[in-house]
Design a protein around this motif. Sequence first.
Motif, short mmCIF file in Angstrom:
data_model
loop_
_atom_site.label_atom_id
_atom_site.label_comp_id
_atom_site.label_asym_id
_atom_site.label_seq_id
_atom_site.Cartn_x
_atom_site.Cartn_y
_atom_site.Cartn_z
N MET A 17 0.86 -1.20 0.05
CA MET A 17 0.02 -0.09 0.03
C MET A 17 0.88 1.35 -0.08
SD MET A 17 -2.98 1.15 2.75
CE MET A 17 -4.08 2.15 2.41
N THR A 18 0.63 2.15 -0.92
CA THR A 18 1.44 3.31 -1.09
C THR A 18 0.86 4.33 0.20
OG1 THR A 18 1.27 3.21 -3.31
CG2 THR A 18 1.80 5.29 -2.52
N ALA A 19 2.05 4.91 0.92
CA ALA A 19 1.80 5.99 1.92
C ALA A 19 1.01 7.17 1.32
CB ALA A 19 3.07 6.30 2.52
N VAL A 20 0.32 7.73 2.22
CA VAL A 20 -0.57 8.70 1.77
C VAL A 20 0.09 10.07 2.24
CG1 VAL A 20 -2.98 9.83 2.09
CG2 VAL A 20 -2.75 7.44 1.70
N ALA A 21 0.18 11.08 1.55
CA ALA A 21 0.73 12.44 2.11
C ALA A 21 -0.20 12.98 3.20
CB ALA A 21 1.26 13.36 0.75
N PRO A 22 0.13 13.32 4.30
CA PRO A 22 -0.92 13.96 5.22
C PRO A 22 -1.17 15.29 4.70
CG PRO A 22 1.20 13.12 6.42
CD PRO A 22 1.54 13.05 4.96
N ARG A 23 -2.57 15.51 4.68
CA ARG A 23 -3.10 16.78 4.12
C ARG A 23 -4.50 17.04 5.01
NH1 ARG A 23 -6.67 18.91 1.01
NH2 ARG A 23 -7.50 16.91 -0.28
N PHE A 24 -4.57 18.06 5.80
CA PHE A 24 -5.86 18.56 6.38
C PHE A 24 -6.84 18.93 5.36
CE2 PHE A 24 -8.81 21.24 8.72
CZ PHE A 24 -8.88 20.79 9.87
N ASP A 25 -8.12 18.29 5.56
CA ASP A 25 -9.21 18.65 4.65
C ASP A 25 -10.28 19.24 5.28
OD1 ASP A 25 -11.41 18.42 2.84
OD2 ASP A 25 -10.33 17.18 1.50
N ALA A 26 -10.67 20.60 5.13
CA ALA A 26 -11.54 21.47 5.91
C ALA A 26 -13.06 20.94 5.49
CB ALA A 26 -11.37 22.66 5.68
N VAL A 27 -13.09 20.03 4.30
CA VAL A 27 -14.40 19.78 3.92
C VAL A 27 -14.84 18.49 4.77
CG1 VAL A 27 -15.77 18.58 2.09
CG2 VAL A 27 -14.44 20.41 1.81
N ILE A 28 -13.76 17.43 5.13
CA ILE A 28 -13.95 16.36 5.78
C ILE A 28 -14.10 16.54 7.44
CG2 ILE A 28 -13.05 14.05 6.23
CD1 ILE A 28 -12.18 13.76 3.20
N HIS A 29 -13.18 17.37 7.75
CA HIS A 29 -13.01 17.67 9.16
C HIS A 29 -14.37 17.78 9.93
CE1 HIS A 29 -10.36 18.19 12.59
NE2 HIS A 29 -11.08 19.15 12.83
N PRO A 30 -15.25 18.41 9.78
CA PRO A 30 -16.38 18.57 10.81
C PRO A 30 -16.80 17.08 11.14
CG PRO A 30 -16.97 20.16 8.98
CD PRO A 30 -15.76 19.23 8.41
N PRO A 31 -17.14 16.84 12.58
CA PRO A 31 -17.21 15.58 12.80
C PRO A 31 -18.36 14.65 12.16
CG PRO A 31 -17.07 17.04 14.95
CD PRO A 31 -17.03 17.85 13.75
N PRO A 32 -19.41 15.21 11.77
CA PRO A 32 -20.43 14.21 11.01
C PRO A 32 -19.70 13.88 9.75
CG PRO A 32 -21.67 16.20 11.97
CD PRO A 32 -20.13 16.39 12.06
N ARG A 33 -19.16 14.84 9.14
CA ARG A 33 -18.37 14.53 7.73
C ARG A 33 -17.51 13.38 7.96
NH1 ARG A 33 -18.08 20.16 5.87
NH2 ARG A 33 -20.03 20.86 6.57
N LEU A 34 -16.84 13.78 8.93
CA LEU A 34 -15.43 12.59 9.33
C LEU A 34 -16.20 11.36 9.55
CD1 LEU A 34 -12.55 12.53 9.67
CD2 LEU A 34 -12.87 13.18 12.01
N GLN A 35 -17.28 11.23 10.24
CA GLN A 35 -17.92 10.01 10.58
C GLN A 35 -18.33 9.49 9.36
OE1 GLN A 35 -20.51 11.86 13.95
NE2 GLN A 35 -20.02 9.61 14.53
N ILE A 36 -19.19 10.34 8.40
CA ILE A 36 -19.49 9.52 7.32
C ILE A 36 -18.33 9.04 6.52
CG2 ILE A 36 -20.75 10.10 5.14
CD1 ILE A 36 -22.29 12.51 6.77
N CYS A 37 -17.39 9.67 6.16
CA CYS A 37 -16.35 9.24 5.49
C CYS A 37 -15.50 8.09 5.96
CB CYS A 37 -15.27 10.41 5.30
SG CYS A 37 -15.86 11.64 4.16
N GLY A 38 -15.54 7.95 7.24
CA GLY A 38 -15.15 6.79 8.01
C GLY A 38 -16.07 5.62 7.98
N LEU A 39 -17.35 5.79 7.85
CA LEU A 39 -18.39 4.73 7.41
C LEU A 39 -18.14 4.27 6.22
CD1 LEU A 39 -21.52 6.17 9.38
CD2 LEU A 39 -20.19 3.96 10.09
N LEU A 40 -18.24 5.09 5.40
CA LEU A 40 -18.18 4.80 3.96
C LEU A 40 -16.96 4.20 3.30
CD1 LEU A 40 -20.11 7.65 2.25
CD2 LEU A 40 -21.05 5.46 3.15
N ALA A 41 -15.76 4.39 4.21
CA ALA A 41 -14.49 3.81 3.51
C ALA A 41 -14.31 2.46 4.01
CB ALA A 41 -13.26 4.66 4.48
N ALA A 42 -15.36 1.95 4.83
CA ALA A 42 -15.10 0.57 5.24
C ALA A 42 -15.86 -0.30 4.40
CB ALA A 42 -15.58 0.42 6.63
N VAL A 43 -16.88 0.15 3.69
CA VAL A 43 -17.78 -0.45 2.56
C VAL A 43 -17.65 0.07 1.28
CG1 VAL A 43 -19.07 -0.88 4.89
CG2 VAL A 43 -19.67 0.97 3.11
#
Length: 98
Positions: A1-27
């Motif tokens: 797996m290729t390492a990902v360059a760390p990058r803060f994303d203001a669109v993803i950061h709000p807790p509900p959006r971070l949760q949504i992305c976390g849920l969707l990343a697993a499925v």
Amino acid sequence: MTAVAPRFDAVIHPPPRLQICGLLAAVDTMEFATARDAVGVSDSVLSKHVKQLEEAGYVQVRKATIASRQRTSLSLTKAGKAAFAAHVAELRRITEGL
């Protein structure tokens, strides 16, 4: 797996959006109602956050009629997966004090 360059994303950061992305990343895909229940918000709040992610090109929303009922499913796009991975990498970098 290729390492990902760390990058803060203001669109993803709000807790509900971070949760949504976390849920969707697993499925591959998730029903809207399942995501709503997992995040613990109302339909309208989830819709608002999904819209922001969709406008950024991070989430794809699909609507289909199944057994005479409208079903909405959500999935992370390739760009969404990359942005989420970079955001998580940045959060790890910050929290590990590097």
